[in-house]
Motif scaffolding. Structure first.
Motif, PDB file in Angstrom:
ATOM      1  N   VAL A  13       0.661  -1.232  -0.368  1.00  9.90           N
ATOM      2  CA  VAL A  13      -0.064  -0.211   0.332  1.00  9.90           C
ATOM      3  C   VAL A  13       0.855   1.107   0.433  1.00  9.90           C
ATOM      4  N   ASP A  14      -0.106   2.467  -0.385  1.00 13.04           N
ATOM      5  CA  ASP A  14       0.625   4.314  -0.168  1.00 13.04           C
ATOM      6  C   ASP A  14       0.782   3.817   1.292  1.00 13.04           C
ATOM      7  N   ILE A  15       2.107   4.331   1.907  1.00 19.19           N
ATOM      8  CA  ILE A  15       1.871   4.811   3.171  1.00 19.19           C
ATOM      9  C   ILE A  15       2.206   6.396   3.334  1.00 19.19           C
ATOM     10  N   ASP A  16       1.772   6.742   4.885  1.00 20.74           N
ATOM     11  CA  ASP A  16       1.998   7.898   5.533  1.00 20.74           C
ATOM     12  C   ASP A  16       3.398   8.434   5.389  1.00 20.74           C
ATOM     13  N   PRO A  17       3.741  10.057   5.752  1.00 20.71           N
ATOM     14  CA  PRO A  17       5.161  10.172   6.064  1.00 20.71           C
ATOM     15  C   PRO A  17       5.381  10.131   7.952  1.00 20.71           C
ATOM     16  N   GLU A  18       4.333   9.778   8.456  1.00 17.89           N
ATOM     17  CA  GLU A  18       4.658   9.655   9.531  1.00 17.89           C
ATOM     18  C   GLU A  18       4.639   7.795  10.109  1.00 17.89           C
ATOM     19  N   LEU A  19       4.228   6.933   9.330  1.00 13.73           N
ATOM     20  CA  LEU A  19       4.480   5.082   9.464  1.00 13.73           C
ATOM     21  C   LEU A  19       6.232   5.224   8.882  1.00 13.73           C
ATOM     22  N   ASP A  20       6.492   5.707   8.143  1.00 13.08           N
ATOM     23  CA  ASP A  20       7.651   6.053   6.942  1.00 13.08           C
ATOM     24  C   ASP A  20       8.238   5.919   7.946  1.00 13.08           C
ATOM     25  N   ALA A  21       7.924   7.134   8.389  1.00 15.53           N
ATOM     26  CA  ALA A  21       9.984   7.849   9.582  1.00 15.53           C
ATOM     27  C   ALA A  21       9.487   6.790  10.855  1.00 15.53           C
ATOM     28  N   LEU A  22       8.156   5.852  10.880  1.00 14.65           N
ATOM     29  CA  LEU A  22       8.188   5.251  12.407  1.00 14.65           C
ATOM     30  C   LEU A  22       8.509   3.861  11.851  1.00 14.65           C
ATOM     31  N   VAL A  23       8.982   2.710  10.828  1.00 15.78           N
ATOM     32  CA  VAL A  23       9.536   2.029   9.984  1.00 15.78           C
ATOM     33  C   VAL A  23      11.266   2.267  10.105  1.00 15.78           C
ATOM     34  N   GLY A  24      11.307   3.327   9.502  1.00 17.95           N
ATOM     35  CA  GLY A  24      12.819   4.045   9.859  1.00 17.95           C
ATOM     36  C   GLY A  24      13.486   3.134   7.804  1.00 17.95           C
ATOM     37  N   GLU A  25      14.263   2.241   7.838  1.00 15.37           N
ATOM     38  CA  GLU A  25      14.866   2.176   6.961  1.00 15.37           C
ATOM     39  C   GLU A  25      14.296   0.706   6.188  1.00 15.37           C
ATOM     40  N   TRP A  26      13.889   1.421   5.098  1.00 15.43           N
ATOM     41  CA  TRP A  26      13.513   0.577   3.780  1.00 15.43           C
ATOM     42  C   TRP A  26      14.464  -0.116   2.680  1.00 15.43           C
ATOM     43  N   LEU A  27      14.176  -1.306   2.315  1.00 14.36           N
ATOM     44  CA  LEU A  27      14.774  -1.906   0.950  1.00 14.36           C
ATOM     45  C   LEU A  27      13.527  -2.203  -0.063  1.00 14.36           C
ATOM     46  N   THR A  28      14.266  -1.754  -1.155  1.00 15.06           N
ATOM     47  CA  THR A  28      13.329  -1.616  -2.743  1.00 15.06           C
ATOM     48  C   THR A  28      13.425  -3.121  -2.822  1.00 15.06           C
ATOM     49  N   LEU A  29      12.710  -3.977  -3.654  1.00  9.81           N
ATOM     50  CA  LEU A  29      12.626  -5.370  -3.346  1.00  9.81           C
ATOM     51  C   LEU A  29      13.635  -6.228  -4.284  1.00  9.81           C
ATOM     52  N   THR A  30      14.608  -5.162  -5.199  1.00 10.41           N
ATOM     53  CA  THR A  30      15.579  -5.705  -5.879  1.00 10.41           C
ATOM     54  C   THR A  30      17.128  -5.931  -4.577  1.00 10.41           C
ATOM     55  N   ARG A  31      16.587  -4.772  -3.488  1.00  6.07           N
ATOM     56  CA  ARG A  31      17.675  -4.802  -2.698  1.00  6.07           C
ATOM     57  C   ARG A  31      17.636  -5.764  -1.615  1.00  6.07           C
ATOM     58  N   ALA A  32      16.126  -6.080  -1.905  1.00  3.59           N
ATOM     59  CA  ALA A  32      16.189  -7.493  -0.261  1.00  3.59           C
ATOM     60  C   ALA A  32      16.397  -9.218  -1.163  1.00  3.59           C
ATOM     61  N   ALA A  33      16.274  -8.817  -1.937  1.00  4.36           N
ATOM     62  CA  ALA A  33      16.219  -9.760  -2.913  1.00  4.36           C
ATOM     63  C   ALA A  33      18.393  -9.976  -2.975  1.00  4.36           C
ATOM     64  N   GLU A  40      20.584  -9.187  -1.064  1.00  4.16           N
ATOM     65  CA  GLU A  40      20.720  -9.274   0.537  1.00  4.16           C
ATOM     66  C   GLU A  40      20.590 -10.621   0.912  1.00  4.16           C
ATOM     67  N   ALA A  41      19.884 -11.265   0.751  1.00  6.03           N
ATOM     68  CA  ALA A  41      19.336 -12.261   0.688  1.00  6.03           C
ATOM     69  C   ALA A  41      20.094 -13.663  -0.453  1.00  6.03           C
ATOM     70  N   GLY A  42      20.269 -12.652  -1.409  1.00  3.94           N
ATOM     71  CA  GLY A  42      20.891 -13.300  -2.321  1.00  3.94           C
ATOM     72  C   GLY A  42      20.032 -14.520  -3.091  1.00  3.94           C
ATOM     73  N   LEU A  43      19.079 -13.739  -3.543  1.00  3.09           N
ATOM     74  CA  LEU A  43      18.271 -14.013  -3.703  1.00  3.09           C
ATOM     75  C   LEU A  43      17.606 -14.185  -5.381  1.00  3.09           C
ATOM     76  N   PRO A  44      17.074 -14.651  -6.351  1.00  4.94           N
ATOM     77  CA  PRO A  44      16.151 -13.986  -7.611  1.00  4.94           C
ATOM     78  C   PRO A  44      14.966 -12.223  -6.941  1.00  4.94           C
ATOM     79  N   ALA A  45      15.358 -11.561  -7.443  1.00  3.89           N
ATOM     80  CA  ALA A  45      13.714 -10.063  -7.064  1.00  3.89           C
ATOM     81  C   ALA A  45      12.640 -11.305  -7.356  1.00  3.89           C
ATOM     82  N   GLY A  46      12.465 -11.837  -7.625  1.00  2.00           N
ATOM     83  CA  GLY A  46      11.057 -12.499  -7.927  1.00  2.00           C
ATOM     84  C   GLY A  46      10.814 -13.508  -6.898  1.00  2.00           C
ATOM     85  N   ARG A  47      11.314 -13.608  -6.417  1.00  2.00           N
ATOM     86  CA  ARG A  47      11.276 -15.030  -5.041  1.00  2.00           C
ATOM     87  C   ARG A  47      10.532 -14.224  -3.797  1.00  2.00           C
ATOM     88  N   VAL A  48      11.680 -12.287  -4.009  1.00  2.00           N
ATOM     89  CA  VAL A  48      11.145 -11.329  -2.671  1.00  2.00           C
ATOM     90  C   VAL A  48       9.717 -10.989  -3.206  1.00  2.00           C
TER      91      VAL A  48
END
Length: 125
Positions: A6-26, A28-36
């Motif tokens: 979903v789209d999130i508001d700036p308050e929730l964005d700040a609450l979560v802190g660090e985010w990863l694109t699906l590509t970056r998460a993949a 870090e996991a050493g997996l294809p982006a499709g798996r994430v």
């Protein structure tokens, strides 16, 4: 949780802190982006759109050494069963609770998942 991201508001964005694109998460996991993407679709991870025109991203705290944090998928299922949508689930996971102490996602990362799942299950009642 019918929507996987979903789209999130700036308050929730700040609450979560660090985010990863699906590509970056993949990466870090050493997996294809499709798996994430599949993890998001299966409800093992939650994703959000943080900015106009950007792709979905997952909270960095959801991954630990390239793996989905132990207990997170089950917790997400319990939150969904309690009627929490993606936004509410993210807010619950990243909001500090003095009785834990810390946030539910911190507790999961510290292998205190039993208490978190108990609390998530109680939300349905």
């Amino acid at each position: 949780m019918t929507k996987t991201h979903v789209d999130i508001d700036p308050e929730l964005d700040a609450l979560v802190g660090e985010w990863l694109t699906l590509t970056r998460a993949a990466q870090e996991a050493g997996l294809p982006a499709g798996r994430v993407k599949q993890w998001v679709k299966e409800g093992k991870l939650l994703a959000a759109y943080r900015q106009e025109g950007g792709g979905p991203q997952v909270p960095a705290a959801f991954l630990d050494q390239g793996q989905v944090v132990k207990g997170l998928p089950g917790t997400l299922t319990l939150l969904s069963d309690a009627g929490y949508d993606v936004t509410a689930a993210l807010r619950w996971l990243f909001t500090a609770d003095d009785t834990l102490p810390g946030t539910p996602i911190q507790a999961l990362r510290e292998n205190r998942g039993t208490e978190i799942r108990r609390r998530a299950q109680a939300l349905a009642f």
